[in-house]
Scaffold this motif. Structure first.
Motif, PDB file in Angstrom:
ATOM      1  N   GLY A  74      31.827  38.106  43.747  1.00 37.07           N
ATOM      2  CA  GLY A  74      31.283  39.056  44.725  1.00 37.07           C
ATOM      3  C   GLY A  74      29.527  39.322  44.495  1.00 37.07           C
ATOM      4  N   GLY A  75      29.093  40.332  45.081  1.00 37.40           N
ATOM      5  CA  GLY A  75      27.723  40.604  45.132  1.00 37.40           C
ATOM      6  C   GLY A  75      27.582  42.034  45.069  1.00 37.40           C
ATOM      7  N   GLU A  76      26.494  42.299  45.243  1.00 35.58           N
ATOM      8  CA  GLU A  76      25.975  43.735  44.957  1.00 35.58           C
ATOM      9  C   GLU A  76      26.947  44.879  45.790  1.00 35.58           C
ATOM     10  N   THR A  77      26.981  44.473  47.140  1.00 31.87           N
ATOM     11  CA  THR A  77      27.801  45.313  48.195  1.00 31.87           C
ATOM     12  C   THR A  77      29.141  44.603  48.727  1.00 31.87           C
ATOM     13  N   ILE A  78      29.061  43.130  48.248  1.00 34.91           N
ATOM     14  CA  ILE A  78      30.137  42.276  48.768  1.00 34.91           C
ATOM     15  C   ILE A  78      31.149  42.085  47.591  1.00 34.91           C
ATOM     16  N   PRO A  79      32.545  42.379  47.806  1.00 35.35           N
ATOM     17  CA  PRO A  79      33.594  42.424  46.974  1.00 35.35           C
ATOM     18  C   PRO A  79      33.868  41.045  46.353  1.00 35.35           C
ATOM     19  N   PRO A  80      34.344  41.235  45.061  1.00 32.83           N
ATOM     20  CA  PRO A  80      34.795  40.214  44.207  1.00 32.83           C
ATOM     21  C   PRO A  80      36.196  39.754  44.681  1.00 32.83           C
ATOM     22  N   LEU A  81      36.548  38.244  44.601  1.00 32.09           N
ATOM     23  CA  LEU A  81      37.674  37.941  45.171  1.00 32.09           C
ATOM     24  C   LEU A  81      38.413  37.042  44.059  1.00 32.09           C
ATOM     25  N   ALA A  82      38.104  36.782  42.905  1.00 31.17           N
ATOM     26  CA  ALA A  82      38.466  35.909  41.911  1.00 31.17           C
ATOM     27  C   ALA A  82      39.400  36.780  41.287  1.00 31.17           C
ATOM     28  N   GLY A  83      40.554  36.390  40.745  1.00 28.38           N
ATOM     29  CA  GLY A  83      41.406  37.272  39.995  1.00 28.38           C
ATOM     30  C   GLY A  83      42.313  38.051  40.692  1.00 28.38           C
ATOM     31  N   ARG A  84      42.161  38.364  42.150  1.00 31.39           N
ATOM     32  CA  ARG A  84      43.042  39.229  42.693  1.00 31.39           C
ATOM     33  C   ARG A  84      44.279  39.216  42.751  1.00 31.39           C
ATOM     34  N   ASP A  85      45.173  40.352  42.829  1.00 25.73           N
ATOM     35  CA  ASP A  85      46.632  39.660  43.347  1.00 25.73           C
ATOM     36  C   ASP A  85      46.761  39.191  44.335  1.00 25.73           C
ATOM     37  N   LYS A  86      47.634  38.114  44.449  1.00 23.36           N
ATOM     38  CA  LYS A  86      47.696  37.468  45.607  1.00 23.36           C
ATOM     39  C   LYS A  86      48.196  38.189  46.730  1.00 23.36           C
ATOM     40  N   SER A  87      49.540  38.899  46.688  1.00 20.30           N
ATOM     41  CA  SER A  87      49.834  39.492  47.669  1.00 20.30           C
ATOM     42  C   SER A  87      49.099  40.687  48.346  1.00 20.30           C
ATOM     43  N   GLU A  88      48.448  41.254  47.468  1.00 20.79           N
ATOM     44  CA  GLU A  88      47.645  42.340  47.773  1.00 20.79           C
ATOM     45  C   GLU A  88      46.196  42.027  48.467  1.00 20.79           C
ATOM     46  N   LEU A  89      45.871  40.878  48.155  1.00 23.81           N
ATOM     47  CA  LEU A  89      44.419  40.084  48.881  1.00 23.81           C
ATOM     48  C   LEU A  89      45.076  39.593  50.182  1.00 23.81           C
ATOM     49  N   LEU A  90      46.192  38.935  50.139  1.00 29.30           N
ATOM     50  CA  LEU A  90      46.788  38.476  51.512  1.00 29.30           C
ATOM     51  C   LEU A  90      47.093  39.634  52.452  1.00 29.30           C
ATOM     52  N   GLU A  91      47.677  40.606  51.967  1.00 33.47           N
ATOM     53  CA  GLU A  91      47.804  41.686  52.961  1.00 33.47           C
ATOM     54  C   GLU A  91      46.570  42.402  53.436  1.00 33.47           C
ATOM     55  N   GLN A  92      45.657  42.534  52.454  1.00 30.82           N
ATOM     56  CA  GLN A  92      44.225  42.980  53.062  1.00 30.82           C
ATOM     57  C   GLN A  92      43.628  41.973  53.834  1.00 30.82           C
TER      58      GLN A  92
END
Lengths: 419, 104
Positions: free
Chosen positions: B48-66
């Protein structure tokens, strides 16, 4: 049975035609010309994925100034330092950096001839030298004239010349911005520049005017720019489109007289952006096939003319992708995957690519075009033709968020390339 | 008869193992390949960046739903709906799996 199984496995996993160069005794060498968004990204991507690979990067500048965010220098939002990056960081991953101008390319030999006559050859050659100007397209324009009528379309010294002219200009002055016919580097760039110059003038020299002499009729994110100009800089910007003879055909640098086919105007500051081509060195090597831009295939951006020669970024005919730093960065990653796959004797599948171009109409007023592309059989193709830009009347909060995302994007991408 | 049958069984197992693995490798490759383009804003390592969110290590199903939810325009979200509308559900799954496997 054994034989059948072996050939089945090798058909799926191993090289159908090429030996695995990555496992050869001497590490294969990739030579890259140009350390910007394309070349810099590629060098780091290759070295990160295959540390044993020999990666040589040829870049003439010790500090690379990025065109993205250079309009902020003109608007007085930050100093030139903000967009300057030492190339020393590129050595960190074990990239061999050669600081030299290039004199010629010998594509068939995968060779770059340096200014001192020495030759740098590789197994793979990647060319990302950017653009050059068609000086002769505007009578009176030349590299010397550009010292007085700066293009500032290659960031750095030229950006500072234009900024200094703007700060030296009296209130009530006339700034002329001349925009060429497409294709050119960064399609929304000239209009962001007009916006940020207007931002500077509005706060420091509010009686000044900007006259836009445009060879184009319509332009990138036009409704959004026009909405912002109306809201932020009413009455300050007048634009003459191509259909009303907006294209500049002649200039006189000494008097700053700018001529279209219809009219002459004398500017206090003139930003003349000439028509563009792929970098001259590529055209001299015949890699543009007479088109002015270099044809490439859509999977790894390999030249259509010479095998194992890849062309990234603004210099290439990239299908539907625009000439942007974002595009060059994404292409470089696809190119790295393609090069590694070939060296390992694997095939690479087509995938989807993205381009997001942010523009600032004021420091806290951003908007964007956001596109997804598919690597088709013939070219990189835009997937969705509608709804590509930020909605009109999006509101101050949305514009502030996009301006913040623009800065976030810029800081992330530049730190990953140059950091 | 028996040896032949065993032999056949062994080959079937091998084929399953092989295809199973190849399929997984292929899905991982597709996720990694698609994610190349995401890295330009979200960072090469998904940090991620200052205002752009990180994606690494996120919960798979949570990220998929989002990601599924962000295919539609949302208040305050201007970029992602324009991008995500171009990805089908298999691609979103491959992307979510890829980012979930990355070190945060």
């Amino acid at each position: 049975m054994t034989i059948a199984r072996r050939s089945f496995v090798s058909g799926l996993l191993a090289a159908p035609f090429a030996p695995s160069l990555l496992h050869a005794r001497t590490a294969p060498r990739v030579v890259i010309l140009g350390g910007g968004f394309g070349g810099g990204t590629l060098a780091r991507a290759l070295k990160r994925a295959a540390p044993t690979l020999s990666v040589t990067l040829i870049e003439r500048e010790s500090v690379v100034y990025t065109c993205p965010f250079s309009n902020g220098v003109l608007g007085g939002m930050w100093a030139l330092d903000r967009v300057g990056f030492s190339t020393d960081g590129l050595r960190a991953d074990g990239i061999e950096l050669i600081r030299s101008d290039a004199a010629a390319i010998e594509p068939e030999r995968k060779t770059v001839v340096l200014a001192d006559g020495s030759r740098i050859s590789g197994d793979v050659l990647v060319l990302a030298p950017g653009i050059d100007f068609k000086w002769s397209a505007i009578e009176g324009m030349s590299p010397e004239a550009a010292e007085l009528l700066p293009h500032a379309w290659k960031a750095g010294r030229q950006t500072q010349i234009l900024r200094d002219q703007l700060t030296a200009m009296d209130d009530g002055g006339l700034v002329v911005v001349s925009i060429p016919a497409p294709p050119f580097r960064c399609p929304p760039g000239p209009y962001e520049r007009i916006s940020l110059i207007a931002h500077y003038l509005m706060h420091h020299k509010p009686a000044s005017k900007i006259l836009v002499l445009d060879a184009q009729d319509s332009f990138s994110k036009q409704p959004l720019f026009e909405e912002a100009w109306e809201a932020l800089y009413p009455g300050m910007i007048e634009r003459v489109p191509g259909s009303a003879s907006g294209a500049v055909v002649a200039v006189d640098a000494a008097t700053r007289r700018i001529s279209t086919g219809f009219d002459d105007v004398t500017a206090d500051v003139a930003n003349v952006i000439p028509p563009q081509t792929a970098a001259r060195i590529l055209i001299d090597a015949g890699l543009d096939e007479g088109l002015g831009w270099c044809p490439v295939e859509p999977l790894g951006f390999e030249s259509r003319l010479v095998k194992d020669v890849y062309i990234l970024g603004d210099a290439a005919l990239q299908g539907d992708m625009p000439k942007s730093g974002f595009s060059a960065n994404v292409q470089a990653k696809a190119c790295a995957a393609s090069i590694l796959a070939r060296l390992e004797g694997r095939a690479v599948n087509p995938t989807k690519l993205i381009n997001v171009c942010y523009s600032l109409a004021a420091p806290d007023y951003g908007f964007s075009v956001a596109d997804v592309f598919i690597q088709g059989p013939e070219k990189v193709t835009l997937l969705q033709a509608e709804g590509r830009i930020t909605a009109l009347a999006a509101g101050a909060q949305a514009h502030a968020a996009e301006a913040a995302h623009a800065k976030s994007w810029y800081d992330t991408i530049t730190s990953e390339i140059f950091g | 008869m028996q040896p032949k049958s065993l032999h056949f069984q062994f080959l079937t197992m091998l084929a399953f193992a092989f295809f199973g693995q190849a399929g997984q490798v292929q899905a991982q490759d597709a996720g990694a390949q698609l994610a190349m383009a995401c890295g330009s804003c979200h960072g090469l390592n998904g940090g991620g960046g200052e205002t752009i969110p990180p994606l690494a290590g996120r919960d798979k199903s949570e990220l998929l739903e989002q990601m599924r939810a962000l295919k539609e325009p949302h208040e305050g979200v201007t970029i992602m709906p324009r991008i995500l509308r171009a990805y089908d559900d298999d691609e979103l799954k491959a992307l979510a799996g890829h980012f979930a496997r990355m070190e945060p």
